[in-house]
Design an enzyme around this catalytic site. Structure first.
Site, PDB file in Angstrom:
ATOM      1  N   HIS A  10      -2.831   8.210  10.629  1.00 32.14           N
ATOM      2  CA  HIS A  10      -3.208   9.037  11.780  1.00 32.14           C
ATOM      3  C   HIS A  10      -2.716   8.437  13.100  1.00 32.14           C
ATOM      4  CE1 HIS A  10      -5.053  12.354  13.575  1.00 32.14           C
ATOM      5  NE2 HIS A  10      -6.289  12.259  13.128  1.00 32.14           N
TER       6      HIS A  10
ATOM      7  N   THR B 166       3.471  10.769  -5.716  1.00 28.18           N
ATOM      8  CA  THR B 166       2.811  10.199  -6.892  1.00 28.18           C
ATOM      9  C   THR B 166       2.136  11.330  -7.663  1.00 28.18           C
ATOM     10  OG1 THR B 166       1.184   8.573  -7.667  1.00 28.18           O
ATOM     11  CG2 THR B 166       0.708   9.650  -5.581  1.00 28.18           C
TER      12      THR B 166
END
Length: 421
Positions: free
Chosen positions: A392, A340
């Site tokens: 994560h 993006t």
């Protein structure tokens, strides 16, 4: 006479919103001509008439939510074609045997069950998610998945099962909704204007919130000296456009650098499905495009097999389709990573949010000249901050930092991109 029905939109989409009627009652329509535009969660779809004739009746208004298979308009052979059936209808009702009433009632009672079964069958879900849903007695159609394409995962089922209180309170919330929509004094005075969110904006808001709540998202940052990329682009852009009939932009450099880094760090190109990690053996990179109705992410396929010109051409074609509302579901399904670029709007630094079930997204930002230490000297260089947001649960800090560092090194030495297979 022909019925205009909501067509099958995609396996995971069961309803849409009437965005715009292209024909009105009394208008003539040709076979194959567009009659209505539907807005779905991701794309707009234009529905055609299967027969030529005159629009007799519109059975839904602009802004109404309609389901796949629902009749939304009637097209007749002429402007008066609809009048005859309506005048004959009372006669048919009077002459109908009373014995048919129970059968009709029975069909009405069975319709909701059939509709519910059909909705569940259309839901896309992984085998593990289907099994868990059966064990917990949960209807797959009632689950709100994180995946923007509607695929139900194990974590979606678990999240749904963990929120019984919220589900139970839903009817009460719906009952109270009209009160919340009552005009305030500021609205009545004109100081505040209430605007209904579009279906796509509602979906974007819902998906982004679900991603934030259901992932262990973290962001790492770095900065790239764009001097060499800009110099190379400046030297080659005219020849590049002459040879390929497409402009050489920065996105092809970033896409190639990201693809090379994904090969070295495969867990960034993965997806989490319950307790399994799906390591994708393909490189389909989503490029976020801003439109009037919100952000969409069309996919550039097989970026490892495309050269710079092919990537630039694909990005240009997808961006045009996005702004013209011509994207198909296939154009936005199956991406493995997303880029993006907030820099086109002047963003200096941001933390992008993950796209659906993907575990990584790269954020580009504006190029800004800043004083940078080069050896023992200080020079003014064109610098860009980049950000990698990642899940994560799948990606460790060493992989995320290493991935972003490799992207930085390749862009600061763009000739090295030619050596990447």
């Amino acid at each position: 006479m022909a019925e205009i029905k909501v067509p099958e939109l995609a396996e995971s989409i069961t309803e849409g919103t009437i965005a715009q009627w292209l024909k009105q009652p009394g208008d003539t329509v040709e076979k194959g001509e567009f009659i209505v535009e539907l807005e779905t969660d991701k794309v707009n779809v234009e529905v055609i008439s299967e027969e030529a004739g005159t629009v007799q009746e519109l059975l839904a208004q602009e802004g109404d939510t309609v389901e796949v298979g629902q009749v939304i308009a009637i097209v007749g052979a002429g402007s008066g074609a609809a009048a005859e059936p309506k005048s004959e209808e009372p006669a048919k009702t009077e002459g109908a045997p009373k014995a048919e009433a129970p059968a009709t009632q029975e069909a009405v009672e069975q319709a909701p069950a059939a509709e519910e079964q059909s909705s569940s069958d259309r839901t896309i879900a992984s085998p593990a998610a289907r099994k868990l849903a059966r064990e917990k007695g949960i209807d797959l159609a009632a689950i709100s998945p994180v995946d923007p394409m509607g695929r139900v995962r194990v974590q979606d089922v678990e999240a749904h099962a963990a929120k019984p209180a919220a589900s139970a309170s839903a009817p009460a919330a719906k009952t109270e909704a009209p009160k919340a929509a009552a005009p305030s004094s500021d609205e009545e005075s004109g100081r505040v204007v209430r605007e209904k969110m579009s279906r796509r904006r509602q979906t974007i808001a819902k998906r982004l919130l679900e991603v934030k709540q259901s992932t262990a998202m973290l962001t790492t940052f770095n900065e790239i000296d764009m001097t060499n990329v800009m110099a190379l682009r400046s030297r080659k852009k005219d020849q590049f456009q002459q040879n390929n009939d497409v402009k050489l932009g920065f996105m092809s450099f970033f896409t190639k650098a990201v693809t090379a880094a994904l090969k070295k760090y495969p867990y960034v190109n993965a997806e989490l499905d319950g307790t399994d990690v799906l390591l994708k053996q393909y490189f389909d990179v989503g490029i976020a495009v801003s439109t009037e109705e919100g952000l969409v992410v069309p996919i550039v396929r097989d970026t490892d097999k495309k050269n710079f010109a092919e990537i630039e051409r694909s990005i240009g074609e997808l961006a045009t389709k996005a702004r013209d509302k011509k994207l198909s579901i296939a154009d936005m399904t199956g991406g493995s990573f997303t880029i993006t670029n907030g820099g086109v709007f002047g963003s200096l630094l941001s933390t992008p949010i993950l796209n659906g079930t993907q575990v990584g997204i790269l954020g580009m930002h504006t190029i800004q000249k800043r004083p940078i230490a080069v050896g023992d000297a200080v020079e003014i260089r064109p610098m860009m901050y980049v950000a990698l947001s990642y899940d994560h649960r799948v990606i460790d800090g060493s992989d995320s930092v290493g991935f972003l560092k490799m992207v930085k090194d390749l862009l600061e030495n763009p000739e090295d991109l030619l050596l990447e297979g």
